[in-house]
Design an enzyme around this catalytic site. Structure first.
Site, mmCIF file in Angstrom:
data_model
loop_
_atom_site.group_PDB
_atom_site.id
_atom_site.type_symbol
_atom_site.label_atom_id
_atom_site.label_comp_id
_atom_site.label_asym_id
_atom_site.label_seq_id
_atom_site.Cartn_x
_atom_site.Cartn_y
_atom_site.Cartn_z
ATOM 1 N N HIS A 135 20.439 75.972 19.590
ATOM 2 C CA HIS A 135 20.163 74.795 18.778
ATOM 3 C C HIS A 135 19.220 75.084 17.624
ATOM 4 O O HIS A 135 19.270 74.401 16.611
ATOM 5 C CB HIS A 135 19.702 73.636 19.650
ATOM 6 N N CYS A 187 34.951 74.449 14.979
ATOM 7 C CA CYS A 187 33.738 73.742 14.596
ATOM 8 C C CYS A 187 32.504 74.413 15.180
ATOM 9 O O CYS A 187 31.391 73.922 15.036
ATOM 10 C CB CYS A 187 33.788 72.269 15.014
HETATM 11 C C1 PEP Z 1 30.366 74.601 20.389
HETATM 12 O O1 PEP Z 1 30.080 74.733 21.585
HETATM 13 O O2 PEP Z 1 30.846 75.528 19.683
HETATM 14 C C2 PEP Z 1 30.138 73.311 19.712
HETATM 15 C C3 PEP Z 1 30.575 73.107 18.489
HETATM 16 O O3 PEP Z 1 29.422 72.366 20.391
HETATM 17 P P1 PEP Z 1 27.814 72.427 20.562
HETATM 18 O O4 PEP Z 1 27.310 73.574 19.757
HETATM 19 O O5 PEP Z 1 27.295 71.121 20.119
HETATM 20 O O6 PEP Z 1 27.702 72.642 22.046
#
Ligand code: PEP
Ligand code: MG
Length: 556
Positions: free
Chosen positions: A186, A486
């Protein structure tokens, strides 16, 4: 030569500024007895620290004004409460150190407040903050939490949790450096959302002295400590040149021979819209709605609050695709009212869609708010579920969307290897796939995305990950449906070309990466992308895959 540290660059750009550390939780001061002759000195230390913290809170209040000023002034009053200070003095007189006396006196006061009914119990967090500030000052350690600073700085932290992010002032944070975290942590996602350079998984980051000037290169992962004035100047000039070249890029995402690959934005809420629009995002490819839920993890935001946020996002992209992901709670994004507290391994537990299927009322409320938000707007709403494992999951989600009367396309995120392996069966239930390569890498390599020590395995260039992307994209192509990416992989300009070559139909990323990816795509043909993808899958390591693709795409 200035010392150079190296981590993993996760958000492009160069940041130069003084180091400020994210304060860790204040440690409990030791309960050692002090000799009675030291008591007056300790009492004076305690008083001086209290006065300094109160003065600092008032100064901050004056700067902030408005409601924040009232809150900070109330905190300053708490710090100087005469009863509380009398208790501190008494404790020091019978052998406590200044820090221990403060710690214990505040604990007693805290218990009184907590027992005194709703309003006063609500002040407990403010009281803890005041205590932490005073104890940190006495111990000579950084204040806990986000640094107090009026000057722009480079934030150094062990790691950053999503909850920290709400408190950061984007006008002050020039960049991030963290000791932990991989390219998909994050910290990295937040840095991209804020559009600031970032380096993660940098061993020794927490040991770099506060106040030293550093130059952080978020592309190469290099951090120069104490660069000379001339070197700083040179770095600034190079960064400005690069930025100007990128700013000139514009228009839809396409290869040099005209193959269109829409470049979409990843957002966490309406606050990210200006950057997405400025980068000319062609829509939103991932709206992480859990950020609306993180403000208060004790209950879901009201349907009205959700409606307002969704409406703002949908209004910003008329006639464009907006892909909203329903709540992805659990694991690294726990919510008190939903996430089981006793899971031995939360990343493998009840998270994402699993949480929502256990709490259908939360999913239904979110879908209702979305349906209302889209009413009357000329937008292409798409809704997708996180952590879909199989066709049964995909069907349960599509059924919930239909029940809510949602006029949207329903999709599934591919974040679990089983979903990539059986993408065709999942596509029997939904209309599109979106590859969450962050979690897909985590689950493919059994490598926690929060742990810097396994960042090597989190590398989205790993050929095994590329194989799973290829499987998903092929399944979508065969069924005439779309398959975007994504996850953070889409933000790497070279990898974006490879993903295009693998058959991915759109790329969604933090807005600040869009110009880099647009520029890279515009330099290559679709055939080159396909050759680069084949070359990357033909080798056995992430480094070799990157080198092979680089060779095909640049000829170097
Ligand atoms: C992922 O896991 O690639 C994703 C886009 O979701 P997050 O990063 O919010 O878990
Ligand atoms: Mg995910």
């Amino acid at each position: 030569m200035e010392p150079m540290l190296r981590g993993v660059g996760v958000s492009h750009g160069v940041a130069i500024g003084p180091v400020r550390h994210m304060g860790t939780a204040v440690l409990e001061p030791p309960a050692t007895q002090i000799p009675s002759e030291d008591a007056p000195r300790e009492q004076a230390r305690a008083q001086a620290a209290v006065d300094a913290v109160a003065a600092d809170l008032i100064a901050r209040g004056n700067l902030a004004g408005g409601e924040a000023q009232a809150v900070l002034e109330a905190q300053a009053l708490m710090a100087q409460d005469p009863e509380l200070m009398a208790d501190v003095s008494r404790r020091i007189a019978v052998g406590s150190s200044a820090e221990r006396g403060i710690y214990d006196a505040f604990a007693a006061y805290r218990a009184l407040l907590a027992a005194a009914g709703d309003y006063l119990a609500g002040r407990v967090a403010d009281l803890d903050d005041v205590r932490n500030r005073i104890v940190a000052r006495l111990l000579g350690v950084p204040m806990p939490g986000v640094p107090d600073s009026d000057e722009p700085y480079v934030l150094f932290a062990h790691d950053l949790a999503p909850a920290d992010t709400a408190l950061l002032d984007p006008t002050l944070v020039l960049g991030f450096v963290t000791e932990e975290g991989g390219p998909t942590s994050h910290s990295a996602i937040l840095a991209r959302a804020l559009g600031v350079p970032a380096v993660v998984a940098l061993p020794g980051a927490t040991g770099v002295a506060e106040g030293l000037v550093v130059a952080v290169d978020g592309s190469s992962g290099e951090v120069l400590v104490n660069p000379s004035a001339e070197r700083q100047e040179e770095l600034r000039r190079l960064a400005a040149e690069r930025k100007a070249a990128l700013a000139a890029s514009s228009g839809p995402g396409r290869t040099s021979d005209g193959h269109l690959v829409p470049l979409l934005a990843n957002i966490g809420g309406p606050a990210d819209l200006p950057a997405a629009l400025e980068a000319e995002a062609e829509g939103v490819g991932l709206f992480r709605t859990e950020f609306l839920f993180l403000d208060d993890s004790a209950k879901a935001p009201s349907e009205e609050k959700q409606f307002e946020a969704y409406r703002k996002v949908l209004e910003a992209f008329p006639e464009r695709r907006v892909v909203v992901r329903v709540l992805d709670a659990g694991a690294d994004k726990p919510l008190d009212f939903l996430t089981p507290a006793d899971e031995p391994n939360p990343a493998l537990g009840v998270r994402g869609l699993r949480t929502l299927l256990d709490h259908p009322e939360v999913l239904a409320a979110q879908l209702r708010a979305l349906a209302r938000a889209a009413e009357g707007l000329p937008v292409h709403l798409e809704v997708m579920a996180p952590m879909v494992a199989d066709r049964q999951d995909a069907k349960a989600f599509a059924d919930a969307c239909r029940e809510a009367g949602l006029a949207a396309k329903f999709g599934a995120m591919v974040e679990i290897p089983s979903a990539a392996l059986r993408a065709r069966s999942i596509l029997q239930e939904v209309e599109f796939l979106s590859l969450g390569t962050n979690d897909l890498a985590q689950y493919t390599f059994a490598a926690d995305r929060q742990v810097g020590a396994v960042a090597r395995l989190q590398d989205p260039w790993q050929p095994a990950l590329l194989d799973l992307v290829a499987l998903s994209a092929e399944a979508a192509q065969l069924t005439g449906k779309s398959c975007g990416v994504c996850g953070e992989a889409a933000a790497d300009p070279l990898l974006a070309c490879v993903l295009t070559g693998l058959g991915v139909t759109s790329l969604s990323m933090g807005a600040s990466s869009i110009p880099y990816v647009r520029t890279a795509l515009a330099k290559v043909t679709l055939a080159q992308c396909r050759r680069a993808a084949a070359a990357a899958r033909a080798v056995d390591s992430a480094a070799d895959a990157r080198a092979a693709a680089h060779q095909v795409l640049t000829g170097e």
